[in-house]
Design a protein around this motif. Structure first.
Motif, PDB file in Angstrom:
ATOM      1  N   ARG A 281       0.852  -1.191   0.000  1.00  0.00           N
ATOM      2  CA  ARG A 281       0.000   0.000   0.000  1.00  0.00           C
ATOM      3  C   ARG A 281       0.883   1.235   0.000  1.00  0.00           C
ATOM      4  NH1 ARG A 281      -4.798   1.578   4.341  1.00  0.00           N
ATOM      5  NH2 ARG A 281      -5.605   3.374   3.189  1.00  0.00           N
ATOM      6  N   VAL A 282       0.742   2.062  -1.011  1.00  0.00           N
ATOM      7  CA  VAL A 282       1.556   3.269  -1.145  1.00  0.00           C
ATOM      8  C   VAL A 282       1.017   4.348  -0.212  1.00  0.00           C
ATOM      9  CG1 VAL A 282       2.273   5.106  -2.712  1.00  0.00           C
ATOM     10  CG2 VAL A 282       2.225   2.737  -3.513  1.00  0.00           C
ATOM     11  N   GLU A 283       1.898   4.869   0.641  1.00  0.00           N
ATOM     12  CA  GLU A 283       1.499   5.889   1.613  1.00  0.00           C
ATOM     13  C   GLU A 283       1.716   7.306   1.101  1.00  0.00           C
ATOM     14  OE1 GLU A 283      -0.036   5.191   4.313  1.00  0.00           O
ATOM     15  OE2 GLU A 283       0.269   3.015   4.387  1.00  0.00           O
ATOM     16  N   GLY A 284       2.556   7.466   0.084  1.00  0.00           N
ATOM     17  CA  GLY A 284       2.831   8.790  -0.452  1.00  0.00           C
ATOM     18  C   GLY A 284       3.721   8.685  -1.672  1.00  0.00           C
ATOM     19  N   ARG A 285       4.084   9.824  -2.225  1.00  0.00           N
ATOM     20  CA  ARG A 285       4.888   9.848  -3.446  1.00  0.00           C
ATOM     21  C   ARG A 285       5.995  10.883  -3.336  1.00  0.00           C
ATOM     22  NH1 ARG A 285      -0.065   8.229  -4.460  1.00  0.00           N
ATOM     23  NH2 ARG A 285      -0.357   6.520  -5.956  1.00  0.00           N
ATOM     24  N   VAL A 286       7.145  10.526  -3.913  1.00  0.00           N
ATOM     25  CA  VAL A 286       8.287  11.425  -3.976  1.00  0.00           C
ATOM     26  C   VAL A 286       8.585  11.701  -5.441  1.00  0.00           C
ATOM     27  CG1 VAL A 286      10.776  11.600  -3.599  1.00  0.00           C
ATOM     28  CG2 VAL A 286       9.301  10.748  -1.772  1.00  0.00           C
ATOM     29  N   GLY A 310      10.167  17.032  -4.999  1.00  0.00           N
ATOM     30  CA  GLY A 310       8.859  17.278  -4.416  1.00  0.00           C
ATOM     31  C   GLY A 310       8.333  16.077  -3.660  1.00  0.00           C
ATOM     32  N   VAL A 311       7.278  16.313  -2.864  1.00  0.00           N
ATOM     33  CA  VAL A 311       6.642  15.270  -2.057  1.00  0.00           C
ATOM     34  C   VAL A 311       5.133  15.416  -2.183  1.00  0.00           C
ATOM     35  CG1 VAL A 311       6.354  14.287   0.245  1.00  0.00           C
ATOM     36  CG2 VAL A 311       8.550  15.248  -0.410  1.00  0.00           C
ATOM     37  N   ASN A 312       4.439  14.289  -2.341  1.00  0.00           N
ATOM     38  CA  ASN A 312       2.970  14.276  -2.322  1.00  0.00           C
ATOM     39  C   ASN A 312       2.509  13.351  -1.207  1.00  0.00           C
ATOM     40  OD1 ASN A 312       2.564  16.024  -4.478  1.00  0.00           O
ATOM     41  ND2 ASN A 312       2.528  14.386  -5.999  1.00  0.00           N
ATOM     42  N   GLY A 313       1.638  13.851  -0.354  1.00  0.00           N
ATOM     43  CA  GLY A 313       1.099  13.026   0.720  1.00  0.00           C
ATOM     44  C   GLY A 313       1.911  13.127   1.993  1.00  0.00           C
ATOM     45  N   GLU A 314       1.334  12.623   3.077  1.00  0.00           N
ATOM     46  CA  GLU A 314       1.993  12.597   4.370  1.00  0.00           C
ATOM     47  C   GLU A 314       2.301  11.153   4.745  1.00  0.00           C
ATOM     48  OE1 GLU A 314      -0.306  14.568   7.306  1.00  0.00           O
ATOM     49  OE2 GLU A 314      -0.347  16.501   6.252  1.00  0.00           O
ATOM     50  N   PHE A 315       3.526  10.884   5.159  1.00  0.00           N
ATOM     51  CA  PHE A 315       3.910   9.528   5.538  1.00  0.00           C
ATOM     52  C   PHE A 315       5.040   9.581   6.548  1.00  0.00           C
ATOM     53  CE2 PHE A 315       5.920  10.752   1.512  1.00  0.00           C
ATOM     54  CZ  PHE A 315       7.272  10.605   1.787  1.00  0.00           C
ATOM     55  N   GLU A 316       5.209   8.468   7.239  1.00  0.00           N
ATOM     56  CA  GLU A 316       6.239   8.360   8.247  1.00  0.00           C
ATOM     57  C   GLU A 316       7.436   7.582   7.698  1.00  0.00           C
ATOM     58  OE1 GLU A 316       6.105   9.911  11.128  1.00  0.00           O
ATOM     59  OE2 GLU A 316       4.106  10.667  10.606  1.00  0.00           O
ATOM     60  N   SER A 317       8.551   7.663   8.387  1.00  0.00           N
ATOM     61  CA  SER A 317       9.710   6.859   8.035  1.00  0.00           C
ATOM     62  C   SER A 317       9.343   5.381   8.092  1.00  0.00           C
ATOM     63  CB  SER A 317      10.855   7.150   9.014  1.00  0.00           C
ATOM     64  OG  SER A 317      11.945   6.276   8.794  1.00  0.00           O
ATOM     65  N   GLY A 318       9.782   4.620   7.090  1.00  0.00           N
ATOM     66  CA  GLY A 318       9.448   3.200   7.015  1.00  0.00           C
ATOM     67  C   GLY A 318       8.248   2.900   6.148  1.00  0.00           C
ATOM     68  N   SER A 319       7.602   3.942   5.596  1.00  0.00           N
ATOM     69  CA  SER A 319       6.445   3.744   4.722  1.00  0.00           C
ATOM     70  C   SER A 319       6.890   3.377   3.308  1.00  0.00           C
ATOM     71  CB  SER A 319       5.595   5.019   4.662  1.00  0.00           C
ATOM     72  OG  SER A 319       5.102   5.373   5.934  1.00  0.00           O
ATOM     73  N   VAL A 320       6.010   2.665   2.589  1.00  0.00           N
ATOM     74  CA  VAL A 320       6.253   2.399   1.178  1.00  0.00           C
ATOM     75  C   VAL A 320       5.785   3.607   0.372  1.00  0.00           C
ATOM     76  CG1 VAL A 320       5.669   0.954  -0.804  1.00  0.00           C
ATOM     77  CG2 VAL A 320       6.063  -0.090   1.424  1.00  0.00           C
ATOM     78  N   ILE A 321       6.672   4.123  -0.462  1.00  0.00           N
ATOM     79  CA  ILE A 321       6.335   5.277  -1.288  1.00  0.00           C
ATOM     80  C   ILE A 321       6.514   4.918  -2.759  1.00  0.00           C
ATOM     81  CG2 ILE A 321       6.987   6.948   0.483  1.00  0.00           C
ATOM     82  CD1 ILE A 321       9.604   7.378  -1.202  1.00  0.00           C
ATOM     83  N   GLU A 322       5.847   5.686  -3.610  1.00  0.00           N
ATOM     84  CA  GLU A 322       6.045   5.560  -5.049  1.00  0.00           C
ATOM     85  C   GLU A 322       6.959   6.694  -5.495  1.00  0.00           C
ATOM     86  OE1 GLU A 322       3.253   3.804  -8.337  1.00  0.00           O
ATOM     87  OE2 GLU A 322       2.567   5.810  -7.780  1.00  0.00           O
ATOM     88  N   ILE A 323       7.907   6.375  -6.349  1.00  0.00           N
ATOM     89  CA  ILE A 323       8.885   7.345  -6.827  1.00  0.00           C
ATOM     90  C   ILE A 323       8.521   7.730  -8.249  1.00  0.00           C
ATOM     91  CG2 ILE A 323      11.325   7.758  -7.283  1.00  0.00           C
ATOM     92  CD1 ILE A 323      11.890   5.496  -5.200  1.00  0.00           C
ATOM     93  N   ALA A 338      10.498  10.701   6.991  1.00  0.00           N
ATOM     94  CA  ALA A 338       9.097  11.114   6.983  1.00  0.00           C
ATOM     95  C   ALA A 338       8.930  12.209   5.935  1.00  0.00           C
ATOM     96  CB  ALA A 338       8.687  11.621   8.360  1.00  0.00           C
ATOM     97  N   SER A 339       7.716  12.363   5.443  1.00  0.00           N
ATOM     98  CA  SER A 339       7.468  13.394   4.427  1.00  0.00           C
ATOM     99  C   SER A 339       7.841  14.779   4.942  1.00  0.00           C
ATOM    100  CB  SER A 339       6.002  13.359   3.995  1.00  0.00           C
ATOM    101  OG  SER A 339       5.139  13.524   5.119  1.00  0.00           O
ATOM    102  N   SER A 340       7.576  15.030   6.233  1.00  0.00           N
ATOM    103  CA  SER A 340       7.894  16.348   6.799  1.00  0.00           C
ATOM    104  C   SER A 340       9.393  16.615   6.788  1.00  0.00           C
ATOM    105  CB  SER A 340       7.355  16.443   8.232  1.00  0.00           C
ATOM    106  OG  SER A 340       7.903  15.414   9.044  1.00  0.00           O
ATOM    107  N   GLU A 341      10.202  15.572   6.979  1.00  0.00           N
ATOM    108  CA  GLU A 341      11.654  15.744   6.972  1.00  0.00           C
ATOM    109  C   GLU A 341      12.159  16.079   5.569  1.00  0.00           C
ATOM    110  OE1 GLU A 341      13.130  12.766  10.521  1.00  0.00           O
ATOM    111  OE2 GLU A 341      12.478  11.870   8.617  1.00  0.00           O
ATOM    112  N   ILE A 342      11.581  15.430   4.566  1.00  0.00           N
ATOM    113  CA  ILE A 342      11.982  15.734   3.186  1.00  0.00           C
ATOM    114  C   ILE A 342      11.574  17.158   2.824  1.00  0.00           C
ATOM    115  CG2 ILE A 342      11.689  15.075   0.761  1.00  0.00           C
ATOM    116  CD1 ILE A 342      11.209  12.228   1.658  1.00  0.00           C
TER     117      ILE A 342
END
Length: 376
Positions: A281-286, A310-323, A338-342
């Protein structure tokens, strides 16, 4: 260029998906004769040493007549109700047909959670291995009664590709109402069947825009996508007409004039990468630039912060993201930020602040799975 194989590999593990249009009559009821024929063919395959997994559509279609519904509804709750009624009818018929040939079946209803959550994924995989080891034929469908619009497995072509990953299938067979893939819709002037798609063949010139039947959700595009996913992970794929099932699945091999055979484009990949690429399950996108996309796909490198734009969505460290690269999705992976850190890094870069050179990769190469392209 290698030639199209004339037979299924000896003792191979085969996933067969049969669509709603191939299991129903014109009036919407189940085609009992088709189910009987397929049951006999599956029994024969088992006797010849094949492991067989069946992905069966038809639950919604089977539930419409008992409920007095004339056509497939669009409302999610109505679909769930029809599936709840029809699943019992469908499995009862498969049970009766298979038992006539001494075959034990096992019903497995999957949800997106079962394949998106890593611990669930491992459990389902172990269950399949045990069932096949005991000689049973698992019959798979999505659990439509509890699926949601936001989080479901989608069409059964995609489900079949995921199941092929789960069981490390040698061959995925998609039975439909069309004789394989064509260069354009059958009946279009100049349209011709494509019988073999070798490893390096591009599908960019193929028209796969046709939609599914009135009782199904898939079309040729979903089948091409399923084939692309399966072959990228080492599973050969056949798209063929269910009317030709007796010739295709019988003891005489795979006739060269039936269906479309897709050669695998890569070896079987570790289940962890399969999970990340197609079942997580994708939690966000980079979003990344062209240089980073090239580093991932050509250089086989980790994703580093300088390539992120750029970053789309909010996610935590360890989440699966789509690139996402300039040309579209490139890969999926487990993000170490985490998305906030990026976003903080991107804001600092925008203000001209110096960037430390010791930052960890956004996605390490060991935690990254490239996504196959439909054209490949």
């Amino acid at each position: 260029m290698s030639a199209r194989p004339a037979a299924l590999p000896e003792g191979s593990r085969v996933v067969i998906k049969v669509g709603s249009s191939s299991l129903t009559r014109d009036d919407g009821g189940l085609d009992l004769n088709r189910i009987d024929v397929l049951a006999r063919l599956v029994a024969g395959m088992r006797q010849r040493g094949h492991d067989v997994v069946l992905v069966s559509s038809g639950a919604v279609a089977a539930g419409l007549p008992p409920l007095g519904i004339e056509r497939r509804p669009d409302d999610l709750s109505m679909l769930a109700a029809a599936a709840s009624v029809g699943q019992g009818h469908l499995m009862a018929r498969w049970q009766a047909a298979m038992s006539n040939h001494g075959v034990v079946i096992a019903q497995v209803l999957l949800t997106a959670q079962d394949v998106a959550v890593r611990s669930h994924y491992r459990t389902v995989r172990a269950t399949f291995d045990t069932l096949l080891g005991l000689g049973a034929v698992p019959i798979i469908n999505e659990n439509d009664a509890v699926a949601t619009t936001e989080f479901n497995l989608g069409d059964n072509d995609h489900l079949a590709a995921l199941v092929a990953h789960l069981v490390t299938a040698d061959v995925l067979i998609l039975l439909t109402d069309v004789d394989g893939m064509w260069t354009a819709r059958p009946g279009t002037p100049g349209a011709a069947p494509i019988r073999y798609v070798p490893r390096g063949r591009s599908l960019e010139d193929v028209d796969v825009t046709g939609s599914g039947s009135a009782l199904g959700t898939g079309g040729m595009r979903t089948k091409a996508q399923a084939a692309t996913i399966a072959r990228a992970s080492g599973t050969a794929t056949i798209i063929a007409s269910a009317d030709d099932a007796a010739r295709l699945l019988g003891p005489g091999g795979v006739p060269a004039d039936l269906g479309t055979w897709f050669e695998p484009t890569g070896p079987h990949r570790p289940s962890r990468r399969l999970w990340m690429a197609h079942a997580s399950r994708v939690e966000g996108r980079v979003l990344i630039d062209a240089g980073a996309a090239d580093a991932l796909t050509v250089g086989k490198k980790s994703l580093l912060l300088p390539g992120v734009v750029g970053v789309n969505g909010e996610f935590e460290s360890g989440s699966v993201i789509e690139i996402i690269g300039p040309g579209g999705p490139v890969a999926r992976g487990i993000c170490r930020y985490a998305s906030s850190e990026i976003e903080e890094v991107l804001d600092a870069r925008g203000s001209g602040a110096p960037m430390p050179d010791h930052l960890a990769p956004v996605v390490h190469r060991d935690d990254l799975a490239e996504l196959p392209r439909l054209a490949g």
